[in-house]
Design an enzyme around this catalytic site. Structure first.
Site, mmCIF file in Angstrom:
data_model
loop_
_atom_site.group_PDB
_atom_site.id
_atom_site.type_symbol
_atom_site.label_atom_id
_atom_site.label_comp_id
_atom_site.label_asym_id
_atom_site.label_seq_id
_atom_site.Cartn_x
_atom_site.Cartn_y
_atom_site.Cartn_z
ATOM 1 N N SER A 275 -21.796 -16.248 -47.632
ATOM 2 C CA SER A 275 -21.072 -15.241 -48.405
ATOM 3 C C SER A 275 -21.550 -15.315 -49.854
ATOM 4 O O SER A 275 -21.774 -16.415 -50.374
ATOM 5 C CB SER A 275 -19.571 -15.529 -48.335
ATOM 6 N N LYS A 281 -18.316 -20.264 -46.766
ATOM 7 C CA LYS A 281 -18.427 -19.424 -45.578
ATOM 8 C C LYS A 281 -19.730 -19.611 -44.823
ATOM 9 O O LYS A 281 -20.787 -19.824 -45.381
ATOM 10 C CB LYS A 281 -18.307 -17.936 -45.955
ATOM 11 N N GLU A 288 -21.475 -10.160 -34.995
ATOM 12 C CA GLU A 288 -20.743 -8.981 -35.481
ATOM 13 C C GLU A 288 -21.608 -7.725 -35.383
ATOM 14 O O GLU A 288 -21.139 -6.646 -35.024
ATOM 15 C CB GLU A 288 -20.292 -9.195 -36.924
#
Ligand code: ARG
Length: 451
Positions: A275, A281, A288
């Protein structure tokens, strides 16, 4: 270059060109040339082309094919489509004999031929790729050994199962996706060459000859169907869409498994992303995007179905739009299979032991084995579960007294059956969640893959 100037006095408007020319057929270049080589040989075999003309055309096409394969083929802005480009280049190489290539043929059977050749090969490639992903899942299933997790229904913990059983469920789903590509190939593998513009020809063409030269298994039975139908394209896109939907479901699980809440698996640094804002993260972006891209492939299938709906026979230019959709679907599924395969391969599994509440059905079945009607057993175990839940305990934390009080057929010695591991060890259903079943599945999957 256009192939149809004869009856026109004005040249095409720039807008007509921009609206009607679509260079997505350029990837059919090599297939188009292979088709032309077979067509030329057939024309010579039946005496429509002289041996000299056929030799000149074949040799010129050979050069064009080398250019195509090496990526050196030079497209011209004036090429209306792949067919025109090949004929233009052939003319540059061999002169006027090039004008005989299109004898007994139309771009209507030609484009269909090119696409069938392309999709036949693509079906094989996708089958191999899906087989590879099945092997990754089998490898993981072996790696995780007898690790036990909860199966889920309604995203609520259900029964204890080997993690391998869960992974292999996707292997079976993917195997059917592979089989669908192979089955679709049967209907793609039909030569349309010789159907011409729509009705065949007064020339003594031999469609079986060119079909055999190109390795097709069968030949069109109706020329109007041959040039006017695209169900084979839509069927191929369905294979892509269903595979993407399978991948999307798997992807959704990877996203869940990677979460802190599930904590089932960690994926390799090379297959996760960070991130820009939150330094902690490690995001499962591949999964996804596999999930997200499935939407666009379903869109391709929808486009292909809608494209055919309401089209009168035979060829209509609408059909040009089939290529953009099916190429996008095929490219997307190909990349998704590879990327998700890499991500799966990098997985390290460390699922927490599920709550022993997943053995509630086991306790009911223990009572059934002792002659208690299932409905009564369900009620009894429901009562035990409710009591334990009230005091924040799971089933294996029940006391011997609590079990004995719940039903005369139960005693403290039943407690040892109430762990997830014991539940899996007691499972006897063929194809159910047991290590015996996992071993049998691995054998059957190896057979299906020919390993
Ligand atoms: N470019 C067309 C397509 O992709 C093939 C040529 C169609 N034939 C024609 N008469 N315009 O479908």
């Amino acid at each position: 270059m256009t192939l149809w100037g004869g009856r026109f006095e004005e040249s095409p408007a720039e807008l007509l060109w921009r609206f009607t020319v679509d260079d997505s057929d350029r990837r059919l270049l090599a297939d188009d040339i292979e088709g032309s080589l077979a067509h030329t040989a057939m024309l010579a075999d039946v005496g429509i082309l002289s041996a000299d003309d056929a030799a000149a055309i074949a040799s010129g096409l050979g050069t064009v094919l080398v250019e195509a394969r090496s990526g050196e083929f030079a497209w011209s802005d004036g090429d209306e489509d792949v067919h025109s480009a090949v004929e233009r280049r052939l003319g540059e190489l061999i002169g006027s004999a090039a004008g005989k290539l299109h004898t007994g043929r139309s771009r209507n059977d030609q484009i269909c031929l090119d696409l069938r050749l392309y999709l036949c090969r693509a079906a094989d490639e996708r089958s191999v790729q899906i087989g590879d992903l099945v092997r990754v899942l089998m490898g993981l299933a072996e790696e995780v050994g007898d690790t036990v997790v909860a199966s889920y229904t309604h995203v609520q913990q259900a029964q204890a199962v080997p993690l391998a059983h869960h992974l292999l469920a996707y292997a079976w789903m993917l195997l059917r996706d592979r089989d669908r590509f192979q089955d679709a190939q049967v209907r793609i593998d039909v030569s349309p060459l010789g159907a011409g513009a729509s009705a065949g020809s007064r020339l003594p063409l031999d469609p079986a000859n060119s079909a055999a030269r190109l390795g097709f298994s069968s030949v069109f039975a109706n020329s109007m169907d041959a040039v006017g139908s695209r169900d084979f394209v839509a069927e191929y896109a369905f294979c892509c869409a269903q595979t993407m939907v399978t991948l999307s479901r798997l992807a959704e699980e990877l996203v869940l498994w990677a979460s802190d809440e599930f904590g089932w698996a960690t994926f390799g640094d090379a297959f996760t992303t960070g991130s820009s804002a939150m330094p902690q993260k490690k995001n499962p972006d591949i999964a996804e995007l596999a999930r997200g891209k499935s939407a666009t492939v379903i869109g391709d299938l929808t486009a292909l179905m809608t494209l055919q709906k309401g089209l009168p026979l035979t060829y209509n230019r609408d059909l040009q739009e089939d290529k953009r959709a099916v190429f996008h679907a095929d490219d997307t599924v190909s990349l998704a299979l590879a990327a998700l395969g890499g991500m799966m391969e990098s997985a390290v599994f460390h699922p927490p032991e599920p709550s022993s509440m997943v053995t509630a059905l086991d306790l009911a079945e223990i009572l059934v084995n002792r002659g208690v009607p299932f409905r009564e057993a369900h009620e009894v175990v429901g009562g035990v579960v409710a009591g334990l839940a009230g005091s924040g305990r799971a089933l294996s934390e029940a006391t011997a007294e609590e079990l004995a009080a719940a039903h005369p057929q139960l005693s403290g010695s039943d407690l040892e059956a109430l762990t997830p591991t014991a539940s899996v060890a007691a499972r006897v259903t063929a194809g159910g969640g047991s290590m015996e079943s996992v071993a049998a599945q691995l054998g059957a999957l190896r057979d299906a893959l020919g390993d």
